[in-house]
Design a protein around this motif. Sequence first.
Motif, mmCIF file in Angstrom:
data_model
loop_
_atom_site.group_PDB
_atom_site.id
_atom_site.type_symbol
_atom_site.label_atom_id
_atom_site.label_comp_id
_atom_site.label_asym_id
_atom_site.label_seq_id
_atom_site.Cartn_x
_atom_site.Cartn_y
_atom_site.Cartn_z
ATOM 1 N N THR B 102 0.810 -1.217 0.000
ATOM 2 C CA THR B 102 0.000 0.000 0.000
ATOM 3 C C THR B 102 0.846 1.271 0.000
ATOM 4 O OG1 THR B 102 -0.080 -0.121 2.403
ATOM 5 C CG2 THR B 102 -1.917 -1.082 1.228
ATOM 6 N N SER B 103 2.161 1.110 -0.015
ATOM 7 C CA SER B 103 2.989 2.298 0.119
ATOM 8 C C SER B 103 3.268 3.010 -1.205
ATOM 9 C CB SER B 103 4.318 1.947 0.784
ATOM 10 O OG SER B 103 4.095 1.622 2.125
ATOM 11 N N MET B 104 2.829 2.433 -2.309
ATOM 12 C CA MET B 104 2.993 3.136 -3.583
ATOM 13 C C MET B 104 1.624 3.500 -4.114
ATOM 14 S SD MET B 104 5.967 1.357 -5.680
ATOM 15 C CE MET B 104 7.397 2.387 -5.638
ATOM 16 N N ASN B 105 1.570 4.623 -4.797
ATOM 17 C CA ASN B 105 0.288 5.058 -5.352
ATOM 18 C C ASN B 105 -0.121 4.122 -6.490
ATOM 19 O OD1 ASN B 105 -1.852 6.392 -6.571
ATOM 20 N ND2 ASN B 105 -1.080 8.374 -5.909
ATOM 21 N N PRO B 106 -1.276 3.481 -6.350
ATOM 22 C CA PRO B 106 -1.660 2.449 -7.325
ATOM 23 C C PRO B 106 -1.913 2.984 -8.729
ATOM 24 C CG PRO B 106 -3.477 2.922 -5.823
ATOM 25 C CD PRO B 106 -2.267 3.621 -5.281
ATOM 26 N N VAL B 107 -2.122 4.285 -8.890
ATOM 27 C CA VAL B 107 -2.504 4.768 -10.213
ATOM 28 C C VAL B 107 -1.341 5.321 -11.031
ATOM 29 C CG1 VAL B 107 -4.827 5.260 -9.389
ATOM 30 C CG2 VAL B 107 -3.151 7.097 -9.503
ATOM 31 N N TYR B 108 -0.150 5.366 -10.470
ATOM 32 C CA TYR B 108 0.991 5.842 -11.259
ATOM 33 C C TYR B 108 1.999 4.728 -11.490
ATOM 34 C CZ TYR B 108 -0.764 10.494 -10.240
ATOM 35 O OH TYR B 108 -1.549 11.595 -10.155
ATOM 36 N N ARG B 109 2.698 4.832 -12.633
ATOM 37 C CA ARG B 109 3.710 3.824 -12.943
ATOM 38 C C ARG B 109 4.875 3.930 -11.970
ATOM 39 N NH1 ARG B 109 2.208 2.093 -18.002
ATOM 40 N NH2 ARG B 109 0.735 3.509 -18.958
ATOM 41 N N GLU B 146 14.311 -2.094 -17.708
ATOM 42 C CA GLU B 146 13.912 -1.177 -18.783
ATOM 43 C C GLU B 146 12.426 -1.268 -19.071
ATOM 44 O OE1 GLU B 146 16.477 -3.154 -19.002
ATOM 45 O OE2 GLU B 146 18.250 -1.933 -19.443
ATOM 46 N N THR B 147 11.863 -2.466 -19.012
ATOM 47 C CA THR B 147 10.435 -2.586 -19.301
ATOM 48 C C THR B 147 9.602 -2.517 -18.025
ATOM 49 O OG1 THR B 147 10.671 -4.972 -19.270
ATOM 50 C CG2 THR B 147 10.724 -3.932 -21.417
ATOM 51 N N ARG B 148 10.121 -3.073 -16.958
ATOM 52 C CA ARG B 148 9.324 -3.092 -15.718
ATOM 53 C C ARG B 148 9.133 -1.691 -15.147
ATOM 54 N NH1 ARG B 148 8.273 -8.356 -13.824
ATOM 55 N NH2 ARG B 148 6.454 -7.298 -13.010
ATOM 56 N N VAL B 149 9.982 -0.763 -15.557
ATOM 57 C CA VAL B 149 9.883 0.594 -15.026
ATOM 58 C C VAL B 149 8.513 1.207 -15.353
ATOM 59 C CG1 VAL B 149 10.876 1.715 -17.054
ATOM 60 C CG2 VAL B 149 11.139 2.786 -14.827
ATOM 61 N N ASP B 150 7.888 0.725 -16.421
ATOM 62 C CA ASP B 150 6.578 1.259 -16.804
ATOM 63 C C ASP B 150 5.416 0.450 -16.240
ATOM 64 O OD1 ASP B 150 7.550 3.419 -18.212
ATOM 65 O OD2 ASP B 150 7.920 2.202 -19.996
ATOM 66 N N ASP B 151 5.705 -0.488 -15.359
ATOM 67 C CA ASP B 151 4.624 -1.242 -14.718
ATOM 68 C C ASP B 151 3.936 -0.394 -13.656
ATOM 69 O OD1 ASP B 151 5.079 -3.432 -16.200
ATOM 70 O OD2 ASP B 151 5.843 -4.706 -14.595
ATOM 71 N N PHE B 152 2.723 -0.813 -13.341
ATOM 72 C CA PHE B 152 2.035 -0.225 -12.193
ATOM 73 C C PHE B 152 2.357 -1.071 -10.954
ATOM 74 C CE2 PHE B 152 -0.449 1.443 -15.703
ATOM 75 C CZ PHE B 152 -0.590 2.760 -15.317
#
Lengths: 274, 340, 370
Positions: B102-109, B146-152
């Motif tokens: 819960t410590s990261m904002n779920p709506v941003y990458r 490189e690709t996971r950086v854009d995951d939510f």
Amino acid sequence: MAAIKHQFGLDRSLPVQYLLMMKRLFITRDLVSYGNQALNVVPAITQAAPVTFSLVIGAAVIWVVFSVLIGLLAVILKGTIFDPLLMILALIGISMPVFWLGEVVNLITQSPNRSVIFSWVPPLGYVPITSNPWQWFLHLIFPWLTISVLYIGFYARVLRANLLDVENEDYVRTARAKGLSERRVLIKHMLRTSMITFVSLFGLDFGVLVGGGALLTEVVFGLPGVGKLTYDSLVKLDLPVIMATVIYGAFFITIANALVDVLYARLDPRIRPA
Amino acid sequence: MAEPLLEVKNLKVSFRTEDGVVKAVDGVSFTLSPREVLGIVGESGSGKSVTMMSVLRLINDPNMQVEGEVIYKGRDVMKLDKDQMQEVRGGDIAMIFQDPMTSMNPVYRIGDQIAEAILTHQDVDKRTAHKRAVDLLKQVGIPQAETRVDDFPHQFSGGMRQRAMIAMALANNPDILIADEPTTALDVTIQAQIIELLDKLKDDFGSAIILITHDLGVVADIADRIAVMYAGRIVEFGAKRDLFYDPQHPYTWGLLGSIPRLDRPKTARLHSIEGMPPSLISPPQGCKFRPRCPHAFEKCMEEPELVSRVDKRDHLDRCWLEPATKRVARYQTIEGGQAA
Amino acid sequence: MSTNGDAPLVEVESLVKYFPIKSGLLSREVGRVHAVDDVTFSVREGETLGLVGESGCGKSTLGRTVLRLLDPTSGDVKFRGRSIAKLRRRELRPVRREMQMVFQDPYASLNPRKRVGSIIAAPLQIHGVGDKKERRKQVQDLLQTVGLSPEHYNRFPHEFSGGQRQRIGVARALALRPKLIVADEPVSALDVSIQSQMLNLLDDLQEEFNLTYIFIAHDLGVVRHVSDRIAVMYLGKLVELSPAEELYERPIMPYTEALLSAVPIPDPDLSDQRERIVLEGDVPSPINPPSGCRFHPRCRYMTDICAQVEPPLVDYGNGHLAACHHPLNVDKETLDRVKVSKLHTPAAADESAKPRDTSGESPGSGHLEV
Ligand SMILES: Nc1ncnc2c1ncn2[C@@H]1O[C@H](COP(=O)(O)OP(=O)(O)OP(=O)(O)O)[C@@H](O)[C@H]1O
Ligand SMILES: Nc1ncnc2c1ncn2[C@@H]1O[C@H](COP(=O)(O)OP(=O)(O)OP(=O)(O)O)[C@@H](O)[C@H]1O
Ligand code: SF4
Ligand SMILES: [Mg+2]
Ligand SMILES: [Mg+2]
């Protein structure tokens, strides 16, 4: 009686009745009003729809902007006297009946001996945006405000409650710990997630209003929109028109629901398919 | 001794509640040297989180009252204005929290959230920040950064999220990283990964770490010094080895004895600290551990100070017992009756 | 039915529990969570079987299926030799009295609107034991048994701390004098000092009531302390089953080895000395578990065969079972004796013996045709 039954196909089985109805509504478009045999139902609705759209879209812009502002303000001012004050104002807005408010507004702005402040207010009615945008605006400004009062109150309260919930979320604490300014925390992290509920409510309300839910406002302000059409046909028990407006209404409510689902998925990546 | 990086002096935090005033932190003082790892151990409710959140002034409860000083680089953090405080948070002192879910904002990458931390404190453009986010994710061991950086966040597992949180916290090369139970919500194998990562990163980034935990085993590995907290106070404070091999406070003994240990033969019964942690609203008179302490005597009705009672100057404790008495008494507790 | 001395109390045979994943308008089944997959073991009367494994490996599901709180997908559970996997609700009732569960979360597992007395009395009431007065007496006795006071009868759960609530949960489970208690992480949510109180209590109760425990936990220290035998699960599979002490002295399955080495030791010198095996990566998804040995993507002894053939659970003697192609801590004779040597080659911990890079002629790959 039998003839009328036959004219509407009411002597056929239900599915056939349905198909016949749809055919008359959408293909041949020859469903005719009872009260006024010269009035084809479908063109009547297509004429009324832009009025309703103008009314609802304008009102929606106003209510979204103001409810977000008031909701944010209430959260920023939490702990001061202004927060409860704003919320009481919102509550008053919610409990104000639209037709009554509309009549009061008319009384103030339309009466022959109104104050000079309102001398610019045009008489009741509607001017299409295509013929004169400025007059369109002037004619609609009070109807817009009248509808908005209720929704501003409601949405401001919903948003405030949501923001206060989100305030306790761990990720808001994380955002603060990153050193973001309070404003950025509020707008980027708290408001963004709070908007998820806000938007789904908005979509539904918007659908209902476009679908003819602004009936009272249209009647009070003499706007020839779908609501007014429904009202007039209800008064005259003009069945074909009532049927058509109901279907029109249902159509928009369904569309709004679908749009909300799509928008919801855009706003909340967790329910987006991978 | 080297100039301390952070000095907390007599910190007191209390909350007004319906039932009374909760004295969550009651006179905590400690120092932190550059590049040091300080472990803070204690049971639930002992005030570990409140202490550290107050250092960053992250609690904004209108019912809270704070006293004391937090000196960082010669300035009292408690007296900084809003802008200065925001510079410290995430720039000089970064913090990560217990629940990675819960410590990261779920709506941003993930990448955008890391980049946000960089953009807040460094004068770089978005592209550079994003590239730096990828590098950081690589450094904390996220495969295919490189690709996971854009995951939510919801596309990451718990362990990966905690890694990403660490990446975010280290984004601005902070002097101090405060980790509030970073592994409590994770499985042992993932916990081992995260502890090893912190151990490696503290050298790469040169940050001092304050590691909060309730598990003495976690700090046995990577801490340099350890503070044991009980009822809003530090009851024992010392270098890691002193604390484990020459523990001075009966509560520390109790903690050590209560752990079912893999490195020892199985005992018939576990030692257990009887009773429950005290109320923070009306704490017991004198030593706060007295009602649960099997060694309490008359003097304990008066609260002991946190001072050195052994020959080591840096080994502090809050217990009236004579060190000699302690040496005899503690083995029974720690070794569960199998006196050494 | 009388119990004969050595017959196991519970026998679990090839137990399988899948959860279907449904999606779309028609709720088509698009996959299955392999929560428990072909698990076989038995529990003797009066013993404690510890069940360990990482989050999501199926421990709770197994515990619930054994108690028939969940219906198994296939396989059988026998209680005192009688199959209960297919019993109907009514036939199940008398069996239910003898098997109870204690839940992990002391905050969520007690109804906040009910008084402690009626929470503990509920099972008595359901099974129609005694009249109101007798039940009250019995509940007060139970409160005392678990170390609470009879005055707590009329209190509400929220007035209690986590440890005390867990005691209430234990009292409720004890109410019907069961034979078997499945304790699902009964101490995971508690602080160490409270945790040890709870473990001691469970220990005392076992002696007093001759209870049999299936004790689920993820803390290996806790499990070792309470268990006679330990079962290790990984992704729905039982991968190792062993007498407690032996599991810690010589783990056979590499996952167990890694799990043990990951447990933090509260002793700085020992902690420095020992070799830490840090497993890479996360537990894979139980929806599409890896082929062959489910642990192979994270295993440092992995060879080709591990990815292709699922290792059977092999008895290495002394009741120590493990499922691995490259068992650790097993000597040549034992390997020969258990007669699975064609598949199994011993693993060595050092780097040179690490056959991970399988360019074709690695020790394991020669046996692929088997
Ligand atoms: N906003 C608040 N209002 C009232 N009491 C509070 C508040 N925040 C914390 N407390 C109380 O302060 C005490 C210390 O809490 P803190 O969170 O620091 O404990 P902790 O040592 O971090 O425990 P845990 O291991 O559970 O995280 C607790 O008793 C808690 O109930
Ligand atoms: N009712 C359910 N429907 C679908 N999937 C389920 C259901 N219950 C459990 N699962 C899945 O089955 C798997 C095993 O779950 P289970 O709760 O048994 O794990 P566990 O070992 O008890 O984990 P933990 O340590 O987290 O309690 C998990 O992947 C879980 O998501
Ligand atoms: S001061 Fe007294 S009560 Fe406190 S820990 Fe020492 S002996 Fe126990
Ligand atoms: Mg905490
Ligand atoms: Mg579970």
